[in-house]
Design an enzyme around this catalytic site. Structure first.
Site, mmCIF file in Angstrom:
data_model
loop_
_atom_site.group_PDB
_atom_site.id
_atom_site.type_symbol
_atom_site.label_atom_id
_atom_site.label_comp_id
_atom_site.label_asym_id
_atom_site.label_seq_id
_atom_site.Cartn_x
_atom_site.Cartn_y
_atom_site.Cartn_z
ATOM 1 N N HIS A 17 1.145 -0.847 -0.007
ATOM 2 C CA HIS A 17 0.212 0.151 -0.187
ATOM 3 C C HIS A 17 0.874 1.238 -0.052
ATOM 4 O O HIS A 17 0.267 2.287 -0.973
ATOM 5 C CB HIS A 17 -0.854 -0.171 1.148
ATOM 6 C CG HIS A 17 -2.154 -1.110 1.376
ATOM 7 N ND1 HIS A 17 -1.753 -1.701 2.114
ATOM 8 C CD2 HIS A 17 -2.903 -1.815 0.629
ATOM 9 C CE1 HIS A 17 -3.009 -2.165 2.250
ATOM 10 N NE2 HIS A 17 -3.447 -2.252 0.919
ATOM 11 N N LYS A 41 -18.118 -5.618 7.499
ATOM 12 C CA LYS A 41 -16.568 -6.284 7.693
ATOM 13 C C LYS A 41 -16.092 -7.175 8.802
ATOM 14 O O LYS A 41 -16.523 -6.084 9.104
ATOM 15 C CB LYS A 41 -16.051 -5.952 6.196
ATOM 16 C CG LYS A 41 -14.869 -6.711 5.484
ATOM 17 C CD LYS A 41 -14.394 -6.207 4.736
ATOM 18 C CE LYS A 41 -12.209 -6.960 4.277
ATOM 19 N NZ LYS A 41 -11.823 -6.061 3.087
ATOM 20 N N ARG A 90 -1.862 -6.118 -8.842
ATOM 21 C CA ARG A 90 -0.776 -6.708 -8.190
ATOM 22 C C ARG A 90 -0.526 -7.776 -9.368
ATOM 23 O O ARG A 90 0.709 -8.626 -9.492
ATOM 24 C CB ARG A 90 -0.735 -7.709 -7.186
ATOM 25 C CG ARG A 90 -1.133 -6.527 -6.022
ATOM 26 C CD ARG A 90 -1.656 -7.310 -4.885
ATOM 27 N NE ARG A 90 -3.196 -7.612 -5.161
ATOM 28 C CZ ARG A 90 -4.159 -7.767 -4.023
ATOM 29 N NH1 ARG A 90 -3.912 -7.901 -2.604
ATOM 30 N NH2 ARG A 90 -5.480 -7.959 -4.629
ATOM 31 N N SER A 127 -3.396 -7.435 2.372
ATOM 32 C CA SER A 127 -3.589 -7.424 3.980
ATOM 33 C C SER A 127 -4.403 -8.484 4.378
ATOM 34 O O SER A 127 -3.456 -9.060 5.713
ATOM 35 C CB SER A 127 -4.815 -6.691 4.215
ATOM 36 O OG SER A 127 -4.452 -5.104 3.802
#
Length: 159
Positions: A17, A41, A90, A127
């Protein structure tokens, strides 16, 4: 002045990040790191903890601020005079999803999306993987700032 946003959940913030945020800070006048508030979440860290970690991690970047938002990112952009969304990619699989999101966002407002490929050393980093490895006792010290590692270690020790 060009103001952009780097959105995400940042639970926790990783060096991947920070790579994207740092590179965006060199390209644009102002960068807002926006933490998504998603009550549905389950998160390891609270919104306030994530904002604090991001603030500490970006302290050396004077044109970076940290905020949180609920609802649609494009609404946050409109309300805060943000001209573009910066997203790190990514892998090719990221691009498929992010392109759809970018096209949806552009259909809702004038905000563009700019993609920055992650540096190769962070191309696998997420993460969720960092949390999984850390919870299992693995070494993630190269993947997150030291103070984030300390907070994760403490949080997992409490559970």
């Amino acid at each position: 002045m060009t103001k952009v946003v780097c959105p995400g959940s940042f639970d926790p913030v990783t060096n991947g990040h920070l790579d994207i945020v740092g590179r965006a800070s060199r390209l644009f006048d102002e960068v807002v790191v926006a933490v998504l508030v998603n009550e549905k979440k389950s998160s390891l860290f609270s919104i306030d903890e994530r904002i604090d970690m991001l603030g500490r991690a970006t302290t050396e970047l004077p044109n970076v601020t940290v905020a949180s938002f609920t609802g649609l990112l494009v609404d946050f952009c409109t309300e805060n005079d943000v001209s573009a969304i910066v997203k790190g990619l990514r892998a090719v699989s990221d691009f498929d999803y992010e392109l759809q999101m970018a096209q949806m966002n552009s259909s809702l407002t004038d905000v563009d999306t700019i993609f920055i490929p992650t540096s190769p050393e962070y191309s696998y980093l997420a993460s969720s993987l960092v949390k999984e490895v850390a919870k299992g006792g693995g070494d993630v010290s190269r993947l997150v700032p030291d103070f984030v590692l300390e907070q994760m270690t403490q949080r997992f020790a409490e559970s």
